[in-house]
Write a protein that holds these residues in place. Structure first.
Motif, PDB file in Angstrom:
ATOM      1  N   MET A 252       0.700  -1.196  -0.007  1.00  0.00           N
ATOM      2  CA  MET A 252      -0.038  -0.046  -0.030  1.00  0.00           C
ATOM      3  C   MET A 252       1.131   1.222   0.041  1.00  0.00           C
ATOM      4  O   MET A 252       1.797   1.426   0.865  1.00  0.00           O
ATOM      5  N   GLU A 253       0.476   2.232  -0.657  1.00  0.00           N
ATOM      6  CA  GLU A 253       1.647   3.283  -1.097  1.00  0.00           C
ATOM      7  C   GLU A 253       0.813   4.526  -0.315  1.00  0.00           C
ATOM      8  O   GLU A 253      -0.545   4.540  -0.492  1.00  0.00           O
ATOM      9  N   THR A 254       1.634   5.364   0.363  1.00  0.00           N
ATOM     10  CA  THR A 254       1.116   6.514   1.393  1.00  0.00           C
ATOM     11  C   THR A 254       1.508   7.560   0.817  1.00  0.00           C
ATOM     12  O   THR A 254       1.426   8.641   1.338  1.00  0.00           O
ATOM     13  N   GLY A 255       2.635   7.594  -0.137  1.00  0.00           N
ATOM     14  CA  GLY A 255       3.173   8.787  -0.334  1.00  0.00           C
ATOM     15  C   GLY A 255       4.570   9.063   0.682  1.00  0.00           C
ATOM     16  O   GLY A 255       5.159  10.053   0.209  1.00  0.00           O
ATOM     17  N   LEU A 256       4.558   8.189   1.319  1.00  0.00           N
ATOM     18  CA  LEU A 256       5.852   8.279   2.364  1.00  0.00           C
ATOM     19  C   LEU A 256       7.151   7.469   1.970  1.00  0.00           C
ATOM     20  O   LEU A 256       8.028   7.165   2.710  1.00  0.00           O
ATOM     21  N   GLU A 257       6.932   6.610   0.686  1.00  0.00           N
ATOM     22  CA  GLU A 257       8.050   5.799   0.292  1.00  0.00           C
ATOM     23  C   GLU A 257       9.226   6.724  -0.210  1.00  0.00           C
ATOM     24  O   GLU A 257       9.138   7.714  -0.716  1.00  0.00           O
ATOM     25  N   LEU A 258      10.207   6.176   0.264  1.00  0.00           N
ATOM     26  CA  LEU A 258      11.630   6.821  -0.175  1.00  0.00           C
ATOM     27  C   LEU A 258      11.481   7.236  -1.518  1.00  0.00           C
ATOM     28  O   LEU A 258      12.216   8.176  -1.880  1.00  0.00           O
ATOM     29  N   ARG A 259      11.092   6.440  -2.459  1.00  0.00           N
ATOM     30  CA  ARG A 259      11.457   6.532  -3.890  1.00  0.00           C
ATOM     31  C   ARG A 259      10.593   7.703  -4.398  1.00  0.00           C
ATOM     32  O   ARG A 259      10.698   8.303  -5.603  1.00  0.00           O
TER      33      ARG A 259
END
Length: 151
Positions: free
Chosen positions: A1-8
């Motif tokens: 699940m993507e939250t916008g807090l992924e490093l990339r």
């Protein structure tokens, strides 16, 4: 699940890693000249106005460096013979930074640096100009916004 807090997804991380890669690239190129990256930046600023040696304060403003960082750097550069520090005659509190003959000569020795850097990036000249303009605009906008908030 993507939250916008992924490093990339972080712009800050992309800028950080690009900055480190660029600084490492400059370090490898400048080692051949016996210069550090901050010394190269000082020389670039001084080469732009050889007839009007700046004060330490003016140089710091141009390079966005505080005097605690800049003064030791300039002392080392004076020791190696690239610059000369001289108190201003009209106000002895001000120190002007002059290029020496070796400092002027370094300009010719460093003439290849921008080409080597540009080649190593894999970008076209137009892409490099656009990138520089984008980053300059970003920096100016952030500084302007910070100035507005502190009032």
């Amino acid at each position: 699940m993507e939250t916008g807090l992924e490093l990339r997804h972080q712009v800050c991380f992309a800028l950080y890693t690009a900055s480190r890669a660029m600084t490492d690239l400059y370090r490898r190129i400048l080692d051949e000249l016996g210069l550090t990256y901050p010394q190269y930046l000082v020389l670039l600023a001084l080469w732009e106005r050889p007839a009007q040696p700046p004060t330490v304060t003016e140089l710091g403003r141009a390079l966005r460096l505080d005097s605690g960082t800049l003064s030791p750097l300039l002392k080392r550069m004076a020791t190696t013979g690239l610059v000369r520090r001289e108190r201003a005659s009209q106000d002895e509190r001000q120190v002007r930074i002059h290029l020496t003959a070796d400092g002027h000569a370094m300009r010719e020795r460093a003439a290849h640096v921008p080409f080597q850097v540009a080649t190593a990036t894999g970008l076209t000249l137009d892409q490099l100009v656009e990138l520089r303009q984008t980053l300059t605009g970003l920096t100016e906008h952030i500084h302007a916004t910070e100035g507005t908030r502190s009032r």
